[in-house]
Motif scaffolding. Structure first.
Motif, PDB file in Angstrom:
ATOM      1  N   UNK A  12       0.853  -1.176   0.000  1.00 59.38           N
ATOM      2  CA  UNK A  12       0.000   0.000   0.000  1.00 59.38           C
ATOM      3  C   UNK A  12       0.897   1.236   0.000  1.00 59.38           C
ATOM      4  N   UNK A  13       0.288   2.407   0.157  1.00 57.23           N
ATOM      5  CA  UNK A  13       1.065   3.651   0.078  1.00 57.23           C
ATOM      6  C   UNK A  13       0.680   4.614   1.200  1.00 57.23           C
ATOM      7  N   UNK A  14       0.854   4.241   2.480  1.00 52.87           N
ATOM      8  CA  UNK A  14       0.482   5.167   3.553  1.00 52.87           C
ATOM      9  C   UNK A  14       1.243   6.487   3.448  1.00 52.87           C
ATOM     10  N   UNK A  15       0.490   7.578   3.557  1.00 53.21           N
ATOM     11  CA  UNK A  15       1.024   8.940   3.478  1.00 53.21           C
ATOM     12  C   UNK A  15       1.732   9.225   2.153  1.00 53.21           C
ATOM     13  N   UNK A  16       1.335   8.526   1.107  1.00 50.13           N
ATOM     14  CA  UNK A  16       1.906   8.753  -0.216  1.00 50.13           C
ATOM     15  C   UNK A  16       0.802   8.547  -1.243  1.00 50.13           C
ATOM     16  N   UNK A  17       1.026   9.044  -2.451  1.00 51.55           N
ATOM     17  CA  UNK A  17      -0.001   8.953  -3.491  1.00 51.55           C
ATOM     18  C   UNK A  17      -0.332   7.494  -3.800  1.00 51.55           C
ATOM     19  N   UNK A  18      -1.605   7.198  -3.948  1.00 50.33           N
ATOM     20  CA  UNK A  18      -2.040   5.844  -4.267  1.00 50.33           C
ATOM     21  C   UNK A  18      -1.442   5.375  -5.589  1.00 50.33           C
TER      22      UNK A  18
END
Length: 301
Positions: A93-99
């Motif tokens: 996943x991409x927590x605190x980052x662009x999906x």
């Protein structure tokens, strides 16, 4: 304070457990004003618990979260953070980052995560994929790369390069690049010529293991000084159908070695190049060396 779940510090922590069968969730501010919500009580539209706990990501942040088609799995190429495992694992996943699924372009800057997954998919969401390495992007033996219809792969060539420089694709396992009419898959370069694709196996393979359908391969030229080609199939069997090889400055466009491949309804355009005196190479759209390939309903110009 440090996180106890990941190496990415959370803004909020959800207390409780989510049901794998679905949930209704609401995000409210300190005044209890509703900020966002999803209602997937009947089942989650994306995400997996196995293999790999792949995160569900919203595609368009400006569109409603309640629309199931606005969600997709993380593409496993763009990831961020490590979990609290011992040893820690990459978060899918991409927590605190662009999906990953909302990117207008996806950079591939290293090996694909085949050590973690036996099958990977380059999804239409996130295309084009720019292969920004200076060596082969490898599909290992017994692993499969799937490419969805409409995807573009651009192989980056350094501004200053010599022989064998730049990104190319090496298929030791299986490649399933199956496009559709009007949603063809494109293999190309970010600039000038790129070194192309090589399929290779340790012994002749008689059953089809890879498929290229509704695919276009352009501007490909290997930088092997002995023999130039756009695609080399060495002891692998590949179905190439409804596809185009075009504008490939080569001595050999498709080079088949001990191959039982099938080439069907495929067009080879604009192949050119002088006779190469040191190797006695002549320009060839298809060059066959042993094996027993089938070529039908195709055109060469």
């Amino acid at each position: 304070t440090a996180s106890n779940t990941t190496d990415v510090i959370e803004d909020q922590i959800y207390t409780g457990s989510l049901s794998n069968s679905g949930e209704k969730l609401e995000l409210r501010n300190a005044s209890s004003t509703l900020i966002d919500s999803v209602d997937f009580s009947a089942g989650w539209p994306a995400g997996t618990t196995s293999p790999g706990y792949i995160s569900m990501e919203r595609i368009n942040s400006n569109a409603t979260g309640t629309d199931s088609v606005n969600w997709a799995n993380n593409n496993l190429i763009t990831r961020n953070g490590l979990d609290a495992g011992s040893p820690p694992n990459k978060i899918n996943g991409t927590p605190k980052s662009q999906n990953s699924v909302s990117k207008s372009e996806t950079q591939i800057t290293g090996a694909l995560p085949f050590a973690e997954f036996s099958e990977l998919t380059l999804t239409y969401l996130g295309s084009p994929y720019v292969v920004n390495i200076n060596t082969a992007l490898i599909i290992p033996q017994n692993k499969t790369l799937i490419i969805e219809p409409g995807v573009t792969l651009k192989f980056k060539i350094p501004e200053s390069y010599g022989p064998w420089a730049g990104a190319y694709l090496k298929v030791q396992g299986n490649l399933m690049a199956i496009g559709q009419q009007g949603k063809e898959i494109l293999f190309t370069s970010t600039g000038d010529f790129w070194p192309g694709i090589i399929f290779e196996n340790s012994e002749p393979e008689t059953e089809i293991s890879s498929r290229l359908e509704y695919v276009k391969i352009e501007k490909a030229r290997s930088w092997d000084f002995a023999i130039h080609y756009a695609v080399k199939i060495n002891q692998k069997s590949v179905l190439i159908k409804n596809s185009i090889f075009e504008y490939n400055l080569n001595y050999r466009g498709l080079y088949l070695v001990n191959s039982f491949s099938t080439i069907e309804n495929t067009t080879f355009n604009n192949f050119n190049g002088p006779w190469h005196s040191s190797t006695a190479e002549y320009p060839s759209a298809v060059f066959i060396e042993n094996g027993s390939p089938i070529i039908k309903n195709s055109s060469f110009s």
